[in-house]
Design an enzyme around this catalytic site. Structure first.
Site, PDB file in Angstrom:
ATOM      1  N   HIS A  13      39.224  34.792  37.644  1.00 20.78           N
ATOM      2  CA  HIS A  13      39.233  34.944  36.184  1.00 20.78           C
ATOM      3  C   HIS A  13      40.184  33.932  35.542  1.00 20.78           C
ATOM      4  CE1 HIS A  13      37.482  38.955  37.206  1.00 20.78           C
ATOM      5  NE2 HIS A  13      36.761  38.672  36.130  1.00 20.78           N
ATOM      6  N   ASN A  14      39.747  32.694  35.541  1.00 16.16           N
ATOM      7  CA  ASN A  14      40.526  31.615  34.938  1.00 16.16           C
ATOM      8  C   ASN A  14      39.638  30.849  33.960  1.00 16.16           C
ATOM      9  OD1 ASN A  14      38.856  30.021  36.646  1.00 16.16           O
ATOM     10  ND2 ASN A  14      40.340  30.305  38.321  1.00 16.16           N
ATOM     11  N   SER A  15      40.119  29.737  33.457  1.00 19.18           N
ATOM     12  CA  SER A  15      39.345  29.012  32.442  1.00 19.18           C
ATOM     13  C   SER A  15      38.089  28.376  33.029  1.00 19.18           C
ATOM     14  CB  SER A  15      40.215  27.949  31.767  1.00 19.18           C
ATOM     15  OG  SER A  15      40.547  26.911  32.668  1.00 19.18           O
ATOM     16  N   THR A  16      38.064  28.162  34.337  1.00 19.61           N
ATOM     17  CA  THR A  16      36.839  27.633  34.956  1.00 19.61           C
ATOM     18  C   THR A  16      35.724  28.668  34.885  1.00 19.61           C
ATOM     19  OG1 THR A  16      38.190  26.308  36.473  1.00 19.61           O
ATOM     20  CG2 THR A  16      35.867  26.607  37.040  1.00 19.61           C
ATOM     21  N   HIS A  17      36.073  29.924  35.114  1.00 24.83           N
ATOM     22  CA  HIS A  17      35.078  30.998  34.958  1.00 24.83           C
ATOM     23  C   HIS A  17      34.599  31.058  33.505  1.00 24.83           C
ATOM     24  CE1 HIS A  17      33.116  34.894  34.916  1.00 24.83           C
ATOM     25  NE2 HIS A  17      34.005  35.347  34.045  1.00 24.83           N
ATOM     26  N   HIS A  52      35.802  35.483  26.375  1.00 27.53           N
ATOM     27  CA  HIS A  52      35.473  36.823  26.885  1.00 27.53           C
ATOM     28  C   HIS A  52      36.448  37.352  27.927  1.00 27.53           C
ATOM     29  CE1 HIS A  52      33.887  34.839  30.473  1.00 27.53           C
ATOM     30  NE2 HIS A  52      33.805  36.030  31.028  1.00 27.53           N
ATOM     31  N   ASP A  53      37.202  36.469  28.598  1.00 29.78           N
ATOM     32  CA  ASP A  53      38.177  36.930  29.604  1.00 29.78           C
ATOM     33  C   ASP A  53      39.570  36.363  29.340  1.00 29.78           C
ATOM     34  OD1 ASP A  53      36.954  38.764  31.280  1.00 29.78           O
ATOM     35  OD2 ASP A  53      36.031  37.232  32.543  1.00 29.78           O
ATOM     36  N   ASP A  57      27.972  36.181  32.420  1.00 31.05           N
ATOM     37  CA  ASP A  57      29.255  36.586  33.004  1.00 31.05           C
ATOM     38  C   ASP A  57      29.167  36.759  34.520  1.00 31.05           C
ATOM     39  OD1 ASP A  57      31.931  37.349  33.031  1.00 31.05           O
ATOM     40  OD2 ASP A  57      31.451  39.460  32.711  1.00 31.05           O
ATOM     41  N   GLN A  82      28.509  41.033  48.681  1.00 32.25           N
ATOM     42  CA  GLN A  82      27.591  40.267  47.840  1.00 32.25           C
ATOM     43  C   GLN A  82      26.203  40.902  47.793  1.00 32.25           C
ATOM     44  OE1 GLN A  82      28.163  37.392  45.822  1.00 32.25           O
ATOM     45  NE2 GLN A  82      30.184  38.263  46.164  1.00 32.25           N
TER      46      GLN A  82
END
Length: 766
Positions: free
Chosen positions: A490-494, A530-531, A662, A714
């Site tokens: 959950h970082n800016s890449t996501h 959103h995150d 998402d 998964q």
């Protein structure tokens, strides 16, 4: 209704202060009661009339000062004493004395006696027993007086019968409606009263069968007045349960059945029995009384001195209110099912009862997942994502914060100043297979600003918001700086990945024709924020840890609420990065509400609700319209476009877009899918480690870095959350590339699992 009065008041009637009076005084203090002391009978009565004490303690040990029985009779002669407990303090008897009778005390008006004991504890115990016994009973009796006063003045006719249907009580409204005086009917069985011949022959049997099962009955019924005339009534009969769960009484509420012109309807159809508080009605009539369980204001005659004009205005207003359609859609559905039950076979009626039970729940779209004891990965993953929070089991605190200052932000760059290597990457951003991880590396973990500039520009966001490119750049940098680069997932890449997927969906032809530009701008902004400030922990973790955010948002959608709120706080903090500063208020409110709704839609506890609504409100109706269009030879009918463009359906489409964006990792090319699987697994592993370290409940025990099978996790995620959702979006927007990747990736994880491989990749050949 509140039955207790705080604090309880006690009156001590003692001629002289001694150990006994002191003991009661201190006992009152310990119990939190208010206490007064009177030395003479006259002062006792005066004080009692002023305070209306719940408990009166009279010293009966020494008759030379006053006669305790006389004092008790004086107090009992007053009206407030009806609900008062009066205690007599009597002397201890000698061993050779016979136990004296309490009858003289009871005849004098005492409630009970207390044998002399100067122990504060003994007096305290006595007062507590009185409070929890007689005093509380008196409070209930006092409340009953209030209730019966209300019944006496109620405009609805109220009839109370025993379990054997013997009339126990009727109010004045009943007398006015039927013409009977209460003395003429109380004590009689209902069967003794004349019946109207306008009711169906077996209606009474139907009512009795219903209420004897402990269910309420509500509907239309004809009653015969004393004059012999019949009157149609709206009746509700409620069983009252007593000790042991046995029915002790039946309460019937009745009022005349009026139409909008205050004319009595003709009764054509039988009423039905409902085990819930369902609204019964005369189905042959269009009119329904939509104000469930309320007094019919049209039947209330004014008792005041209002003039005719005021009275007419009142009736006019009431008529308008009564004609309003305020019935909820679910109520209409329930009424339709209730109507269908009337003429249905028993088996069908029972099945419809079950349907009604389901419809009356609040979790209509939340599946009841079967237990999979042999699949802990599925249990933990589904449980961890679907639970919005667990009961707090530890005193440990988990608080995260990120102090941000402008010094942390890089100097803004224009889109034209982007390095050639990055610009070349961004040329492919419209392709689904765009590699966001390469952009992450090229931008030193700052992909959101660069990709945001490109996508926002291509969608004309600056023109729509009437903001400069410099303001947009500052905003993107501010938002990106508010993501935690230390998070593995959950970082800016996501965030950039979700923004890319959202833009891809918005460019699909059917999506594009369904939404307007405000919807598109809201979707892009929601994807970007959103995150924001995500701590790398789930909602359940924050709730268990008693975090400040969990407390702030009442353990409900904690992170999603924080993301949405913080996004607007950051945006409005500085004019240099406020992309909303130039749009008008109404447009801002609409845009803000849309962004908030989309961010909150990413919260997984309502996942199945959102997907089910999309399938039932978008996919299925669209399929029916398309089938009709095919028959008529039209490829895209006007009805299809109008259907998709409704405000309600646009809302469902936007929610579905951001939800899919998402969690689109399983639909990415295999190498990206594997990398994202490793990142989210690492974040879950870190949470499990911290839960164990802090002594918190482990939300997803299977995500232990030493034992977890990533392929199994998964597979479970795809089975329960991904496949059905993307099938639904694919049916609407047409996403063949994504569905192909999803199928190939599922096969990859399945192969690893069948080979008992727990890691991201198969072991190298030996």
């Amino acid at each position: 209704m509140r039955l207790t009065q705080e604090p309880i008041q006690v009156l001590l009637v003692f001629a002289k202060e001694d150990g006994q009076s002191d003991a009661f005084w201190w006992a009152c203090d310990r119990a939190g009661f208010r206490c007064n002391i009177a030395r003479t009978p006259e002062s006792a009565v005066e004080c009692f009339l002023d305070k209306h004490h719940e408990i009166v303690v009279i010293d009966g040990r020494h008759s030379r000062y006053f006669e305790p029985e006389a004092v008790c009779r004086m107090i009992r002669a007053t009206k407030p004493s009806e609900n008062t407990v009066i205690l007599a303090v009597v002397p201890q008897k000698l061993p050779e004395q016979e136990e004296p009778s309490v009858l003289p005390l009871l005849c004098a008006g005492f409630s009970r006696r207390f044998v002399e004991n100067s122990s504060v504890a003994a007096c305290y115990n006595e007062l507590l027993q009185i409070e929890h016994g007689e005093v509380r009973c008196q409070f209930k009796l006092r409340a009953c007086n209030s209730v019966f006063t209300a019944l006496e003045h109620c405009q609805e006719a109220v009839e109370i019968t025993s379990e054997d249907h013997i009339l126990q009580y009727v109010n004045p409204a009943f007398e006015r409606m039927t013409g009977y005086h209460r003395g003429e009917v109380i004590g009689k069985e209902l069967t003794e009263l004349p019946k109207s011949d306008k009711n169906r022959a077996d209606l009474l049997d139907t009512i009795n069968t219903c209420i004897k099962k402990g269910k309420e009955w509500q509907g239309c019924y004809y009653a015969r007045k004393k004059s012999g005339d019949s009157i149609q009534q709206q009746v509700k009969i409620v069983p009252v349960f007593g000790q042991g769960g046995k029915i002790r009484h039946f309460v019937a509420l009745k009022r005349p059945h009026f139409d909008n012109n205050n004319q009595v309807h003709k009764f054509n159809k039988e009423e039905r029995c409902s085990g819930e508080h369902s609204q019964s009605e005369c189905h042959s009539l269009r009119h329904r009384d939509r104000r469930k369980d309320s007094i019919d204001a049209r039947s209330v005659s004014s008792r005041g001195s209002d003039g005719p004009s005021l009275q007419n205005r009142r009736h006019s207003s009431v008529a308008r209110i009564h004609s309003m359609t305020i019935e909820a859609p679910i109520t209409k559905v329930i009424n339709i099912i209730n109507a269908a039950q009337e003429n249905s076979p028993v088996t069908v009626a029972e099945a419809l009862d079950r349907v009604l039970e389901i419809l009356r729940t609040t979790e209509l779209y939340s599946p009841q997942l079967a237990s999979k004891e042999d699949d802990p990965h599925t249990n933990d993953l589904v449980g961890g994502l679907m639970n919005d929070g667990m009961r707090r089991l530890s005193g440990n605190e988990y608080v995260f914060s990120k102090n941000m200052s402008q010094s942390q932000l890089a100097i803004p760059v224009t889109l034209n100043d982007v390095p050639p290597s990055i610009a070349e990457m961004l040329n492919d951003e419209e392709c689904w297979d765009f590699n966001i991880l390469e952009l992450e590396a090229a931008t030193h973990k700052r992909p959101l600003t660069y990709l945001g500039l490109k996508i926002f520009t291509s969608f004309g966001v600056c023109d729509f918001l009437n903001c400069s490119e410099a303001t947009l750049r500052s905003w993107l940098q501010l938002i990106e700086a508010s993501y935690h680069s230390s998070n593995s997932y959950h970082n800016s890449t996501h965030a950039a990945d979700v923004l890319h997927a959202t833009a891809y969906f918005l460019r699909r032809e059917r999506v594009k024709s369904s939404l307007d530009q405000l919807d598109e701008v809201a979707a892009l902004i929601a994807a970007t924020v959103h995150d924001v400030d995500h701590p790398g922990r789930t909602n359940s973790f924050l709730c268990n840890a008693g975090s400040e955010l969990a407390i702030l948002y009442n353990d409900t959608a904690v992170l999603e609420s924080h993301h949405a709120a913080l996004a607007f706080q950051l945006t409005n903090r500085d004019s240099k990065s406020n992309i909303f500063k130039n749009i008008d208020r109404n447009q801002y409110r609409t845009l803000r509400q849309s962004v908030i709704d989309m961010v909150l839609a990413t919260e997984m506890t309502r996942h199945f609700e959102h997907v089910s609504k999309f399938v039932n409100s978008i996919n299925k109706p669209m399929a029916a319209i398309e089938e009709t269009s095919t028959c008529s030879g039209n490829s895209e009918s006007e009805s299809q476009t109008n259907f998709r463009n409704s405000a309600e359906n646009r809302l469902l489409i936007k929610r579905m877009l951001i939800k899919c964006a998402d969690v689109a990792n399983p639909c990415r090319p295999l190498e990206l899918c594997i990398e994202w699987a490793g990142r989210i697994s690492e974040e879950y592993f870190a949470q499990t480690d911290e839960e164990k370290r802090l002594g918190l409940p482990v939300v997803m025990p299977v995500f232990d870095r030493n034992t977890c099978s990533v392929p199994k996790s998964q597979i479970s995620f795809m089975d329960y959350f991904i496949t059905d959702m993307f099938d639904a979006l694919d049916a609407f927007a047409g996403l063949p590339i994504l569905m192909e990747h999803l199928s190939e990736n599922y096969k990859y994880w399945k192969t690893l699992d069948e080979g008992r491989c727990k890691s991201l990749r198969p072991p190298p050949p030996s």
